[in-house]
Design a protein around this motif. Structure first.
Motif, short mmCIF file in Angstrom:
data_model
loop_
_atom_site.label_atom_id
_atom_site.label_comp_id
_atom_site.label_asym_id
_atom_site.label_seq_id
_atom_site.Cartn_x
_atom_site.Cartn_y
_atom_site.Cartn_z
N TRP A 108 0.60 7.78 -1.01
CA TRP A 108 0.51 7.60 -2.46
C TRP A 108 -0.49 6.48 -2.68
CZ3 TRP A 108 4.04 5.64 0.71
CH2 TRP A 108 4.37 4.28 0.59
N GLY A 109 -1.34 6.67 -3.65
CA GLY A 109 -2.39 5.67 -3.89
C GLY A 109 -3.16 5.39 -2.62
N ILE A 122 11.03 9.07 6.80
CA ILE A 122 9.74 8.86 6.13
C ILE A 122 9.94 8.41 4.69
CG2 ILE A 122 9.32 11.24 5.33
CD1 ILE A 122 6.72 8.93 6.99
N LYS A 123 10.96 8.92 4.03
CA LYS A 123 11.27 8.48 2.67
C LYS A 123 11.76 7.03 2.66
CE LYS A 123 12.60 13.10 1.01
NZ LYS A 123 11.40 13.39 0.32
N THR A 124 12.54 6.67 3.67
CA THR A 124 13.05 5.30 3.78
C THR A 124 11.90 4.32 4.02
OG1 THR A 124 15.16 6.10 4.61
CG2 THR A 124 14.63 3.79 5.03
N VAL A 169 8.10 0.16 1.82
CA VAL A 169 6.74 -0.26 1.45
C VAL A 169 6.64 -0.44 -0.06
CG1 VAL A 169 4.31 0.44 1.40
CG2 VAL A 169 5.66 0.76 3.49
N ARG A 170 7.17 0.49 -0.82
CA ARG A 170 7.14 0.37 -2.29
C ARG A 170 7.86 -0.90 -2.74
NH1 ARG A 170 7.69 6.21 -1.95
NH2 ARG A 170 5.86 7.16 -2.92
N ASN A 171 9.01 -1.20 -2.12
CA ASN A 171 9.74 -2.42 -2.48
C ASN A 171 8.92 -3.67 -2.17
OD1 ASN A 171 11.95 -1.01 -3.42
ND2 ASN A 171 13.12 -1.21 -1.52
N SER A 199 -1.13 -0.72 1.97
CA SER A 199 -0.32 -0.85 3.19
C SER A 199 -0.34 0.46 3.97
CB SER A 199 1.14 -1.17 2.84
OG SER A 199 1.25 -2.40 2.20
N ALA A 200 -0.25 0.32 5.29
CA ALA A 200 -0.12 1.47 6.17
C ALA A 200 0.94 1.14 7.21
CB ALA A 200 -1.45 1.77 6.86
#
Length: 170
Positions: A16-17, A74-76, A81-83, A104-105
């Motif tokens: 995403w992004g 993968i969702k976790t 990362v989003r947090n 981030s990666a």
């Protein structure tokens, strides 16, 4: 080592992004992962590379093996990362700094990982170093504590059937 891979432990990717989370059976390319977060607005890029060490509690490690419940893991990882990104924006809005994470990666290896090879690479870019360091550590600890990824340590001189699955904390 098991002769087959559980069908739930499969390569997976979420983007995403300018952010990406990857679970892969391929060797991790640290330089490529680092380049993926480069940005002209970044004054800092922090990279963490976790590798298989050669000993654990006095035993000689032959290799590690990672498996995941990939669909959930993968969702976790993406949520972690989003947090970290959300927290960096909050910290920036509560201070005189406007610094926040740019990109981030997170790439985590699955399957057998020999001694000396990378099992996880985390790269974070931001305008200033402090935010990149904080976010990188937050991502690492979040992945280790929350992601549905398990490891098995194989020791030299021990029957492979005695290798024990462990949570991915150590």
């Amino acid at each position: 080592m098991p002769t087959s891979t559980p069908s739930t432990s499969v390569a997976s990717r979420e983007e995403w992004g300018r952010n990406v989370c990857v679970l892969t059976y391929d060797e991790l390319d640290v330089q490529s992962i680092t380049r993926s977060v480069e940005d002209d607005g970044a004054g800092a890029t922090v990279v963490f590379v976790g590798t298989t060490r050669n000993t654990f509690k006095g035993k000689v490690v032959a290799r590690l093996e990672y498996q995941a419940y990939s669909k959930l893991a993968i969702k976790t990882v993406a949520e972690v990362v989003r947090n970290a990104h959300d927290d960096s924006v909050r910290r920036a809005s509560n201070s005189t700094s406007t610094s926040h994470v740019i990109s981030s990666a997170v790439h985590h290896r699955l399957g057998a990982v020999p001694v000396g090879e990378a099992s996880i690479v985390i790269a974070v870019s931001s305008p200033h170093r402090q935010e990149a360091f904080v976010a990188c550590e937050q991502i690492l600890e979040g992945v280790k504590q929350k992601a549905q990824i398990w490891k098995r340590e194989y020791y030299q001189g021990e029957d492979e059937e005695k290798a024990v699955w462990k949570a991915n904390y150590s």
